[in-house]
Structures are given as structure tokens and as C-alpha cells.
Design an enzyme around this catalytic site. Structure first.
Site, PDB file in Angstrom:
ATOM      1  N   HIS A 147       0.860  -1.191   0.000  1.00 19.46           N
ATOM      2  CA  HIS A 147       0.000   0.000   0.000  1.00 19.46           C
ATOM      3  C   HIS A 147       0.895   1.239   0.000  1.00 19.46           C
ATOM      4  O   HIS A 147       1.659   1.442   0.949  1.00 19.46           O
ATOM      5  CB  HIS A 147      -0.897   0.015   1.241  1.00 19.46           C
ATOM      6  CG  HIS A 147      -1.807  -1.164   1.301  1.00 19.46           C
ATOM      7  ND1 HIS A 147      -3.064  -1.170   0.750  1.00 19.46           N
ATOM      8  CD2 HIS A 147      -1.623  -2.411   1.816  1.00 19.46           C
ATOM      9  CE1 HIS A 147      -3.631  -2.349   0.936  1.00 19.46           C
ATOM     10  NE2 HIS A 147      -2.769  -3.131   1.576  1.00 19.46           N
ATOM     11  N   LEU A 148       0.779   2.040  -1.063  1.00 17.02           N
ATOM     12  CA  LEU A 148       1.571   3.272  -1.154  1.00 17.02           C
ATOM     13  C   LEU A 148       0.743   4.512  -0.851  1.00 17.02           C
ATOM     14  O   LEU A 148       1.312   5.590  -0.678  1.00 17.02           O
ATOM     15  CB  LEU A 148       2.179   3.418  -2.554  1.00 17.02           C
ATOM     16  CG  LEU A 148       3.406   2.565  -2.870  1.00 17.02           C
ATOM     17  CD1 LEU A 148       3.799   2.741  -4.342  1.00 17.02           C
ATOM     18  CD2 LEU A 148       4.582   2.918  -1.959  1.00 17.02           C
ATOM     19  N   ARG A 149      -0.598   4.359  -0.857  1.00 13.80           N
ATOM     20  CA  ARG A 149      -1.501   5.516  -0.665  1.00 13.80           C
ATOM     21  C   ARG A 149      -1.277   6.566  -1.757  1.00 13.80           C
ATOM     22  O   ARG A 149      -0.827   6.257  -2.851  1.00 13.80           O
ATOM     23  CB  ARG A 149      -1.343   6.135   0.733  1.00 13.80           C
ATOM     24  CG  ARG A 149      -1.277   5.152   1.892  1.00 13.80           C
ATOM     25  CD  ARG A 149      -2.493   4.296   2.037  1.00 13.80           C
ATOM     26  NE  ARG A 149      -2.494   3.580   3.304  1.00 13.80           N
ATOM     27  CZ  ARG A 149      -3.150   2.446   3.519  1.00 13.80           C
ATOM     28  NH1 ARG A 149      -3.842   1.870   2.551  1.00 13.80           N
ATOM     29  NH2 ARG A 149      -3.116   1.868   4.700  1.00 13.80           N
TER      30      ARG A 149
ATOM     31  N   ASN B 258      -6.606   0.263  -3.168  1.00 15.21           N
ATOM     32  CA  ASN B 258      -7.671   0.679  -2.228  1.00 15.21           C
ATOM     33  C   ASN B 258      -7.485   2.123  -1.766  1.00 15.21           C
ATOM     34  O   ASN B 258      -7.414   2.415  -0.576  1.00 15.21           O
ATOM     35  CB  ASN B 258      -7.773  -0.287  -1.036  1.00 15.21           C
ATOM     36  CG  ASN B 258      -6.538  -0.329  -0.168  1.00 15.21           C
ATOM     37  OD1 ASN B 258      -5.431  -0.098  -0.639  1.00 15.21           O
ATOM     38  ND2 ASN B 258      -6.724  -0.622   1.110  1.00 15.21           N
TER      39      ASN B 258
ATOM     40  N   HIS C  95      -8.227 -10.889  -1.254  1.00 12.06           N
ATOM     41  CA  HIS C  95      -8.254 -10.697   0.210  1.00 12.06           C
ATOM     42  C   HIS C  95      -9.181 -11.786   0.731  1.00 12.06           C
ATOM     43  O   HIS C  95     -10.401 -11.679   0.619  1.00 12.06           O
ATOM     44  CB  HIS C  95      -8.768  -9.297   0.583  1.00 12.06           C
ATOM     45  CG  HIS C  95      -8.743  -9.064   2.066  1.00 12.06           C
ATOM     46  ND1 HIS C  95      -7.880  -8.180   2.679  1.00 12.06           N
ATOM     47  CD2 HIS C  95      -9.449  -9.641   3.073  1.00 12.06           C
ATOM     48  CE1 HIS C  95      -8.067  -8.219   3.992  1.00 12.06           C
ATOM     49  NE2 HIS C  95      -9.014  -9.096   4.260  1.00 12.06           N
TER      50      HIS C  95
ATOM     51  N   HIS D 232      -1.672 -12.177   1.595  1.00 16.31           N
ATOM     52  CA  HIS D 232      -1.363 -12.167   3.031  1.00 16.31           C
ATOM     53  C   HIS D 232      -2.000 -13.346   3.774  1.00 16.31           C
ATOM     54  O   HIS D 232      -2.877 -13.200   4.614  1.00 16.31           O
ATOM     55  CB  HIS D 232      -1.726 -10.838   3.699  1.00 16.31           C
ATOM     56  CG  HIS D 232      -3.022 -10.203   3.272  1.00 16.31           C
ATOM     57  ND1 HIS D 232      -4.202 -10.870   3.241  1.00 16.31           N
ATOM     58  CD2 HIS D 232      -3.300  -8.950   2.868  1.00 16.31           C
ATOM     59  CE1 HIS D 232      -5.156 -10.066   2.838  1.00 16.31           C
ATOM     60  NE2 HIS D 232      -4.631  -8.898   2.594  1.00 16.31           N
TER      61      HIS D 232
ATOM     62  N   LEU E 111      -5.146  -6.554   9.201  1.00 14.74           N
ATOM     63  CA  LEU E 111      -6.087  -7.545   8.682  1.00 14.74           C
ATOM     64  C   LEU E 111      -5.468  -8.263   7.497  1.00 14.74           C
ATOM     65  O   LEU E 111      -4.850  -7.596   6.660  1.00 14.74           O
ATOM     66  CB  LEU E 111      -7.401  -6.876   8.274  1.00 14.74           C
ATOM     67  CG  LEU E 111      -8.281  -6.419   9.445  1.00 14.74           C
ATOM     68  CD1 LEU E 111      -9.450  -5.597   8.957  1.00 14.74           C
ATOM     69  CD2 LEU E 111      -8.769  -7.615  10.270  1.00 14.74           C
TER      70      LEU E 111
ATOM     71  N   HIS F  40      -0.621   4.132   8.119  1.00 15.78           N
ATOM     72  CA  HIS F  40      -1.720   4.943   8.658  1.00 15.78           C
ATOM     73  C   HIS F  40      -1.093   5.971   9.587  1.00 15.78           C
ATOM     74  O   HIS F  40      -0.152   5.641  10.322  1.00 15.78           O
ATOM     75  CB  HIS F  40      -2.694   4.087   9.471  1.00 15.78           C
ATOM     76  CG  HIS F  40      -3.507   3.133   8.655  1.00 15.78           C
ATOM     77  ND1 HIS F  40      -4.643   3.508   7.981  1.00 15.78           N
ATOM     78  CD2 HIS F  40      -3.340   1.811   8.399  1.00 15.78           C
ATOM     79  CE1 HIS F  40      -5.157   2.454   7.354  1.00 15.78           C
ATOM     80  NE2 HIS F  40      -4.383   1.408   7.580  1.00 15.78           N
TER      81      HIS F  40
ATOM     82  N   ALA G 159      -6.576  -0.764  10.743  1.00 17.99           N
ATOM     83  CA  ALA G 159      -5.784  -1.981  10.535  1.00 17.99           C
ATOM     84  C   ALA G 159      -4.649  -1.695   9.561  1.00 17.99           C
ATOM     85  O   ALA G 159      -4.867  -1.085   8.514  1.00 17.99           O
ATOM     86  CB  ALA G 159      -6.677  -3.084   9.969  1.00 17.99           C
TER      87      ALA G 159
HETATM   88  C1  NCD Z   1      -4.675  -2.620   4.596  1.00 15.22           C
HETATM   89  C2  NCD Z   1      -4.785  -1.100   4.455  1.00 15.22           C
HETATM   90  O1  NCD Z   1      -4.576  -0.390   5.447  1.00 15.22           O
HETATM   91  O2  NCD Z   1      -5.030  -0.622   3.348  1.00 15.22           O
HETATM   92  N1  NCD Z   1      -4.714  -2.952   5.984  1.00 15.22           N
HETATM   93  C3  NCD Z   1      -4.249  -4.090   6.569  1.00 15.22           C
HETATM   94  O3  NCD Z   1      -4.466  -4.276   7.759  1.00 15.22           O
HETATM   95  N2  NCD Z   1      -3.562  -4.976   5.885  1.00 15.22           N
HETATM   96  C4  NCD Z   1      -5.749  -3.285   3.818  1.00 15.22           C
HETATM   97  C5  NCD Z   1      -5.529  -4.762   3.629  1.00 15.22           C
HETATM   98  O4  NCD Z   1      -4.601  -5.196   2.963  1.00 15.22           O
HETATM   99  O5  NCD Z   1      -6.328  -5.534   4.170  1.00 15.22           O
HETATM  100 ZN    ZN Z   2      -3.007  -5.093   1.957  1.00 16.96          ZN
END
Ligand code: NCD
Ligand code: ZN
Length: 355
Positions: free
Chosen positions: A20-22, A46, A146, A184, A229, A261, A273
Site C-alpha cells: 500500500h503506497l496511498r 484501495n 483478500h 497475506h 487484517l 496509517h 488496521a
Molecule cells: C490494509 C490497508 O490499510 O489498506 N490494511 C491491513 O491491515 N492490511 C488493507 C488490507 O490489505 O487488508
Molecule cells: Zn493489503
């Protein structure tokens, strides 16, 4: 006499197959951490709003490349491998168009409501998405899953095992040639399924699921930076994952699921998460493989199995790890916010050599 433990380890340059790079300031703050260790990464879609179209994915790719440049890295330092976010309405033509770009490499299935930013996710995979799934199977592009059910009746710790029965097995019976990555992976049930199933299936495994079990979330008090998660599971699941990652099967490969986050949203009454591991990903994985006495298997897991499954060449560069202590910083800057890396303040036995 046994050989002395290795002090350095040089690997084919690794890739991160789940990241996740946002966007915006967060992207600007985190992308250099990944680019320092990995040549390529599968970038999760996402965002808010999610990346559901080819056009959005191409624009997002440009923003990532701009952020790489703005961080002072050369243009070829890092290659983002883009993904689309599957919805109930994703058209087969959208999949074909995405595949035709050559820079979009997968489509991500989030069951609606399963995790962070998954509200637009799929409500009924085999009822609503068959056109998109047929197109994916036809062009040979992987579906990244997922793998957790969202049924509130199912205990949080059982959601992956129940997903296998309710979704994964029916999906793969209907689309036997579809390439699927079980993202994952966190349970022994998941490891057994991926190890034994017929057809093109693989799984990514995070460093935190190799190193920690669910007690880590509660050690000495509630520790939100260990909450992700799918959630950490019991020790027997961790041991099954470690066996899978170090066991030599080409079906298992590296995916950090590094998920930044802001500190305030983690240390919160309803904390988000996600664990931030991009900073020290290879240090964490090397620690896990070293603990298992299988450093010799790290290169296949980190650098070879992933490209083989995706049909991409392995990288030409290398990455060197040294047996030198790495102290994980307490906190990192992230735009106007701050970010707490997983296991902040702890010291790992391995360091990535700075080039
Ligand atoms: C991920 C997120 O923050 O985008 N969070 C995580 O707990 N892994 C979403 C994901 O991969 O489930
Ligand atoms: Zn993820």
C-alpha cells in the site's frame, strides 16, 4: 563441525508483491522506503475513491513515478506494478484494456467491508463478476484475493478458513485456469489449501505473520501497531506460515502488506488496521528466515517465485544484507503527520546495506 553463520547475504534484488503506497503526502513520504529495498511492487488499489479503471491506474502510476523522482531517486529505481480494484460492475472490456497497457498486472478482490477502504468491494463474486473473471482467465492476469469472509456471524479469527470453503473452492472450480494469489496468508488451513490445490495458485506472506502471533497485539497492554487484517493468528499458524515460506515451494512469495496509517488513526479508540513495514521489510524477513535456520531460502521467496508466477523476468540488480544490528526508529515523518513502524524501538539482527 558446522559452518559459521553467514555474516552477509547477497540476493537477486527482491520485489514486494503486496504493497500500500496511498497517495498525496503519504505516498511522497513512504515510496522511498520501498524503492530502497525493492525493484518492483504490486501496488494495491484501495485508495479513496478506489482505482477501478485503467485510466485511474495509469494516472496513479504517474503520481507514483513523480513521487519517486521528487524523493531524489533515479527514474529506474523503482517500477510500480499497477492493479485494478474489482467491483460488482467491472466490465470484461475494462480487464482487457488494463491488460493491454502492459503496466497493469493484476486485479484485486476485496469482499465488501473486509478491510480498510473496501466499501466499494464485491458483494457477490460468482453472481456479479463472472464476465470480469472470464476475461482475467482468458488474458492470464492474476486475481489477487483478500481471503476473508465478512459474515459477522463468523469469528474474526476464522474468517480466512471459512473463505476457503465458501469462496475460494467454488471460484476455482468454476474458473480452473484463473491465476489466483491468496494474499497475506495467515492460517495453517490457508497454507494447506495453497500447497495442495490443483492449478495456478500462489500466496503472499507478510513478515509480521512470520515473526509474530496474536499474543503480540496484547503484550503488556493493547498495542495497536500490531493490528492488521487479516489479524495475527495463533502460534501454530505462524509456524505453518514459516514452514511454507522457507520450505522451497514456488507457490509462496514475499508481500509485505506494508500499510501506512497516520499515528493518530492507529492510536485511536477505533484504530485502523495495517502495519508499516516498508522501512525495514528485508530486515524483518531476514530475521524470520534466520530464526528458522533457512537464510538459504530467502532469495527464492523474495526474488524468484513472485516473478515466475506473474510471468515476469527476475531483476538484474542485487541487495545485500549484513548481520549488523538495525534499530527500528520510534517514529517517522509522514507529511504533516507521523508514522510508527512495526516493532518501533526494537533492534533486528540484520541490516540492509546502504548503496
Ligand atoms: C490494509 C490497508 O490499510 O489498506 N490494511 C491491513 O491491515 N492490511 C488493507 C488490507 O490489505 O487488508
Ligand atoms: Zn493489503
Amino acid at each position: 563441525m558446522s559452518n559459521p553463520p553467514p555474516q552477509t547475504l547477497t540476493l537477486i534484488r527482491p520485489d514486494d508483491w503486496h504493497l500500500h503506497l496511498r497517495d498525496g503526502a503519504t505516498l511522497g513520504a513512504v515510496v522511498k522506503d520501498t524503492a530502497r529495498q525493492f525493484q518492483r511492487a504490486i501496488v494495491m488499489p484501495n485508495l479513496r475513491p478506489p482505482v477501478t479503471t485503467t485510466e485511474q491506474a495509469l494516472e496513479y502510476r504517474e503520481r507514483i513515478l513523480d513521487a519517486v523522482g521528487a524523493a531524489g531517486l533515479p527514474g529506474d529505481a523503482f517500477t510500480p506494478l499497477m492493479t485494478l480494484y474489482l467491483t460488482d460492475n467491472t466490465a470484461a472490456d475494462e480487464i482487457r484494456m488494463a491488460h493491454g497497457t502492459g503496466v497493469i498486472h493484476a486485479v484485486k478482490l476485496y469482499p465488501a467491508g473486509a478491510t480498510t477502504n473496501s466499501d466499494a468491494g464485491v458483494t457477490d463474486l460468482l453472481g456479479r463478476c463472472t464476465g470480469a473473471l472470464e476475461a482475467l482467465q482468458e488474458v492470464g492476469m492474476p486475481l489477487l484475493v483478500h481471503g476473508e469472509v465478512t459474515d459477522p456471524e463468523v469469528d474474526l479469527f476464522d474468517r480466512e478458513a471459512v473463505f476457503i470453503e465458501r469462496v475460494m473452492i467454488p471460484l476455482r472450480a468454476q474458473f480452473p485456469e484463473l491465476k489466483v494469489v491468496f494474499e497475506h496468508l495467515t492460517t495453517k488451513e490457508g497454507v494447506d489449501y495453497v500447497s495442495e490445490a490443483e492449478g495456478p495458485i500462489a500466496a503472499t506472506i507478510t513478515a509480521h505473520h512470520l515473526l509474530y502471533n496474536r499474543s503480540a497485539i496484547f503484550q503488556g497492554g493493547l498495542r495497536p501497531h500490531w493490528y492488521c487484517l487479516p489479524v495475527l493468528k495463533r502460534e501454530r499458524h505462524r509456524l505453518a506460515l514459516l514452514d511454507a515460506a522457507t520450505g522451497g515451494s514456488p507457490r509462496f512469495f514475499l508481500g509485505t502488506d506494508s500499510a501506512p496509517h497516520a499515528r493518530g488513526l492507529k492510536e485511536h479508540a477505533c484504530g485502523c488496521a495495517g502495519c508499516y513495514t516498508a522501512l525495514h521489510a528485508m530486515e524483518l524477513y531476514a530475521t524470520a528466515f534466520d530464526q528458522a535456520g533457512r537464510l538459504d531460502r530467502l532469495e527464492a521467496f523474495a526474488s524468484v517465485n513472485g516473478p515466475a508466477f506473474y510471468g515476469l523476468p527476475v531483476n538484474t540488480g542485487t541487495l545485500t544484507l549484513k548481520r549488523e544490528p538495525f534499530r527500528i526508529p520510534d517514529v517517522l515523518p509522514m507529511g504533516t503527520d507521523s508514522l510508527v513502524p512495526l516493532a518501533a524501538g526494537e533492534t533486528l539482527a540484520w541490516s540492509v546495506q546502504q548503496s
